[in-house]
Design a protein around this motif. Structure first.
Motif, short mmCIF file in Angstrom:
data_model
loop_
_atom_site.label_atom_id
_atom_site.label_comp_id
_atom_site.label_asym_id
_atom_site.label_seq_id
_atom_site.Cartn_x
_atom_site.Cartn_y
_atom_site.Cartn_z
N GLY A 158 37.53 37.50 109.75
CA GLY A 158 37.60 37.93 111.15
C GLY A 158 36.57 37.27 112.04
N GLU A 159 36.90 37.23 113.34
CA GLU A 159 36.02 36.57 114.32
C GLU A 159 34.69 37.31 114.45
N LYS A 160 34.78 38.65 114.42
CA LYS A 160 33.58 39.45 114.67
C LYS A 160 32.48 39.12 113.66
N ARG A 206 22.64 30.98 115.50
CA ARG A 206 21.65 31.30 114.45
C ARG A 206 21.80 30.37 113.24
N ASP A 207 20.77 30.44 112.39
CA ASP A 207 20.88 29.78 111.09
C ASP A 207 21.58 30.76 110.15
N GLY A 208 22.80 30.41 109.72
CA GLY A 208 23.61 31.34 108.92
C GLY A 208 23.56 31.06 107.41
N SER A 209 22.66 30.20 106.98
CA SER A 209 22.65 29.79 105.57
C SER A 209 22.58 30.99 104.61
N LYS A 210 21.64 31.90 104.91
CA LYS A 210 21.42 33.00 103.97
C LYS A 210 22.62 33.96 103.94
N LEU A 211 23.07 34.34 105.14
CA LEU A 211 24.19 35.29 105.22
C LEU A 211 25.46 34.70 104.60
N PHE A 212 25.67 33.44 104.86
CA PHE A 212 26.85 32.77 104.30
C PHE A 212 26.79 32.76 102.77
N ALA A 213 25.62 32.41 102.25
CA ALA A 213 25.47 32.34 100.79
C ALA A 213 25.62 33.73 100.17
N LEU A 214 25.15 34.75 100.87
CA LEU A 214 25.26 36.11 100.33
C LEU A 214 26.70 36.61 100.37
N THR A 215 27.46 36.15 101.38
CA THR A 215 28.85 36.64 101.53
C THR A 215 29.81 35.92 100.60
N HIS A 216 29.85 34.60 100.70
CA HIS A 216 30.78 33.83 99.85
C HIS A 216 30.25 32.42 99.67
N GLY A 217 29.25 32.29 98.82
CA GLY A 217 28.61 30.99 98.57
C GLY A 217 29.54 29.96 97.97
N TRP A 218 30.66 30.38 97.41
CA TRP A 218 31.58 29.43 96.77
C TRP A 218 32.44 28.67 97.78
N MET A 257 31.01 35.71 114.34
CA MET A 257 30.20 35.66 115.56
C MET A 257 28.77 36.18 115.34
N ARG A 258 28.58 36.87 114.24
CA ARG A 258 27.21 37.33 113.94
C ARG A 258 26.27 36.14 113.76
#
Ligand code: HEM
Length: 216
Positions: free
Chosen positions: A175-177, A185-197, A180-181
Motif C-alpha cells: 500500500g501507498e500509506k 527519509r533513509d528507509g534502509s532499516k525499515l525496508f530491511a526489517l519489513t522485507h529484506g528479500w 509514504m512513511r
C-alpha cells in the motif's frame, strides 16, 4: 638347531649328559633334510601365481570381482565409455544475450519509452515517465532528501542510493500509506526489517536519482 645341539652333545662322551642320568634313553637320531633351492623356488612361484610352465600372468583381476554384489546388481555389462564427438560451430548453442545493464552508460536511460513500457509489464519494474527521469546521477545531501516528502515528489534512500519512489506508490503490494512513511527519509532499516528479500535495486533501477552524501 635343536637337532644339531643334540647330535653335538651325544657325540661328546666326556660330558656324559645322557648316559650319566639313571634310566635315561639315548637321544634319538634325528635326520633333517634341508630344503633344496629348487623346492624354495617352486613355493615362491606358487605364491606369486606363476603357471606350471613358468609363464608369469600379469593381467589384472576383474574389478569388481566376478561374483561381487556390484556386478549382480548391474544388468549391463561394463563397457569402455564412448569418446564424445567434438561439435562444429553451427551445432553449438548460441551465446546468451548481453545482460540488461551491460550497455548502460551513466546518466542515460538504456531503454526507449516503448520498450520501457513492455519491460514494466514483463518484469514488474517501475520506470519514471519519459521526461521525468534524471539525466545524470547526483550527490544528494540529507537536507535535500528531506525536502522530497510529498506524494507527487517522494524520494527515499536505501543503502546509500536515492530513489524517486513516487512512480512505485500505486504498485506497492503493502500500500501507498506504508511506502509514504519513507518519503524524504533513509528507509534502509525499515525496508530491511519489513522485507529484506525484495530486490529494490532491480525493481527501482529506472527510478534512481543519485547517492546519499552527508551534509557538509
Ligand atoms: C521502495 C521501497 C519498497 C519496495 C520496493 C517494496 C516492495 C514490496 C514488494 C515487492 C512486496 C511484495 C513482497 C512479497 O510478496 O514477498 C512488498 C510487500 C509489502 N511491503 Fe513493501 N516495499 C517497499 C517499502 C515498504 C515499506 C517502507 C513498508 C512498511 C514500512 C512496506 C510494507 C510492505 C508490506 C506490509 C508488504 C506485504 C503486503 C501484503 O502481502 O499484503 N514496504 N513490498
Amino acid at each position: 638347531m635343536t637337532s644339531y645341539l643334540r647330535s653335538w652333545i651325544s657325540s661328546v662322551p666326556s660330558l656324559g649328559v645322557t648316559s650319566s642320568l639313571p634310566g635315561a634313553q639315548p637321544a634319538p637320531n634325528i635326520i633333517e633334510v634341508p630344503p633344496t633351492e629348487e623346492d624354495d623356488e617352486d613355493e615362491a612361484a606358487t605364491l606369486r601365481g606363476d603357471e606350471e610352465d613358468g609363464h608369469v600372468d600379469d593381467s589384472p583381476s576383474a574389478f569388481p570381482s566376478l561374483d561381487s554384489a556390484q556386478r549382480a546388481g548391474s544388468s549391463k555389462e561394463i563397457t569402455s565409455p564412448a569418446i564424445p564427438r567434438i561439435l562444429t560451430d553451427s551445432e553449438l548453442m548460441p551465446p546468451p544475450p548481453l545482460p540488461g545493464l551491460a550497455s548502460r552508460r551513466p546518466g542515460t536511460s538504456s531503454v526507449s519509452s516503448a520498450s520501457s513500457s513492455s519491460l514494466l509489464r514483463a518484469t514488474k519494474k517501475v520506470a519514471l515517465a519519459p521526461g521525468q527521469g534524471v539525466d545524470t546521477l547526483s550527490r544528494i545531501p540529507m537536507s535535500v532528501l528531506r525536502q522530497h516528502n510529498k506524494r507527487d515528489d517522494a524520494w527515499s534512500s536505501f543503502n546509500g542510493k536515492v530513489y524517486n519512489i513516487t512512480p512505485y506508490l500505486p504498485y506497492h503490494p503493502g500500500g501507498e500509506k506504508e511506502l509514504m512513511r519513507l518519503a524524504g527519509r533513509d528507509g534502509s532499516k525499515l525496508f530491511a526489517l519489513t522485507h529484506g528479500w525484495v530486490n529494490i535495486d532491480y525493481m527501482l533501477d529506472e527510478c534512481l536519482v543519485g547517492f546519499l552524501v552527508s551534509d557538509s
